[in-house]
Design an enzyme around this catalytic site. Sequence first.
Site, PDB file in Angstrom:
ATOM      1  N   CYS A 117       0.867  -1.163   0.000  1.00  0.00           N
ATOM      2  CA  CYS A 117       0.000   0.000   0.000  1.00  0.00           C
ATOM      3  C   CYS A 117       0.901   1.209   0.000  1.00  0.00           C
ATOM      4  O   CYS A 117       2.049   1.126   0.419  1.00  0.00           O
ATOM      5  CB  CYS A 117      -0.881  -0.070   1.237  1.00  0.00           C
ATOM      6  N   ARG A 397     -12.462   8.465  -0.008  1.00  0.00           N
ATOM      7  CA  ARG A 397     -12.464   7.246   0.803  1.00  0.00           C
ATOM      8  C   ARG A 397     -12.776   7.564   2.258  1.00  0.00           C
ATOM      9  O   ARG A 397     -13.300   6.706   2.974  1.00  0.00           O
ATOM     10  CB  ARG A 397     -11.087   6.562   0.744  1.00  0.00           C
TER      11      ARG A 397
END
Length: 417
Positions: A117, A397
């Site tokens: 990530c 998000r």
Amino acid sequence: MDKLLIRGGSVLKGEVAMSGAKNAALPILCASLLSADPLELGNVPQLNDISTMLRLLGDMGIGVRHEGDDGLTLDGSGLNNPVASYEMVKTMRASILVLGPLLARCGEARVSLPGGCAIGARPVDQHIKGLQAMGAEVTVEQGYVHARASRLKGARICTDMVTVTGTENLMMAACLADGETIIENAAREPEVVDLANCLVAMGARISGAGTDIIRIQGVEKLHGARHSIMPDRIETGTYLCAAAVTGGDIRLTRTSAAYLDSVVDKLMDAGCEIVVERDAIRLTAPAKLKSVSLRTAPYPAFPTDMQAQFMAMNCVADGVATIRETIFENRFMHVSELMRLGANIQIEGNNAIVRGVDRLEGATVMATDLRASASLIIAGLVASGETLIDRIYHLDRGYERIEQKLAALGASVERVR
Ligand code: UD1
């Protein structure tokens, strides 16, 4: 792809309501996997991460019904597919939170390993180690964690480091295990406590949530419950920083300062005046902010999820600040973008040394992760001229209706294509 255009120079003033916490809502949605009865949730934020989790749960057979703006009922009676595919997991690391509850309820789970990530490698070895301690047979095949256990057994687990989703995953799994589970070195984050409160409402027997030792007495099954998600402390902290940097005066409602001590302390060190009410926080900024040094660490210390926002504030503060990141090894990606706006920052290992400058100047910058995008907004609000932030899907998000909320406080913010 959407971009955010900010015209800097407005002073933030007024009042705005905060949303439910993303990082509490995500594990709590997964708690619906633990019971065949409906779980009724309130104060659920409308965010892309939440929609992703609902799609993932839907794929597994969980029924999802929306009630008004922020209500949800999840029905676990149809759970029939204990699999989280790579396509789902790759967009959101928190998908790993389905592993523990799926295994506990279905006796089996196949969950794709979250890939690397942007903010670091972020392995899930502690989640796996804990489930193995509870008797699960775990293999990793073709990028999937495959876990099996006809019934998990209570165990004593001590995680190697404090992990938030790791603690949550193991706590959920332990609810249906046979006997007592003790999680040592548990995360003390308020979101862990909110999840525990929801699980207790569902019939789980948990004590010690909010301390570093959590005890769970397994039960045969959990039942339906109602729960309202706690306010988002990181969203709250982000708006406080945004107001502080513009010399503003704002009141944030439907939130609480109870979980924000370390952030509030640093804002006061920077010269802000803070008034704490029962369900609201007011911030009045000084004419010029003072630099504040900080070090991120697990709760109750300063949160890594607020590091980028304080970096942006320090860019225009009076003095020199050292910001030390101890949780994620690659969480300074906003630095090069802030420097494009004229910030003076030097990185030395996991320290960033920020020398306050008199002014930032608008430019086109790129959001690299959720909190990095928040830091660019904060910098854009105080920069002269226009700042265009690219890749704001990161922002969607985790920040509900951010343009509307900032506009309500007087900022000039516009979504453009
Ligand atoms: C959660 C939050 C995230 C926050 C982070 C730290 C959610 C959905 N996300 O992420 O916003 O930034 O806590 O407060 O709640 N680690 C391992 N092995 C593991 C698990 C973790 O090495 O099995 C390491 C990680 O790489 C990291 C550290 O432990 O360096 C802490 O990570 P963790 O607390 O697990 O973060 P998340 O739960 O993913």
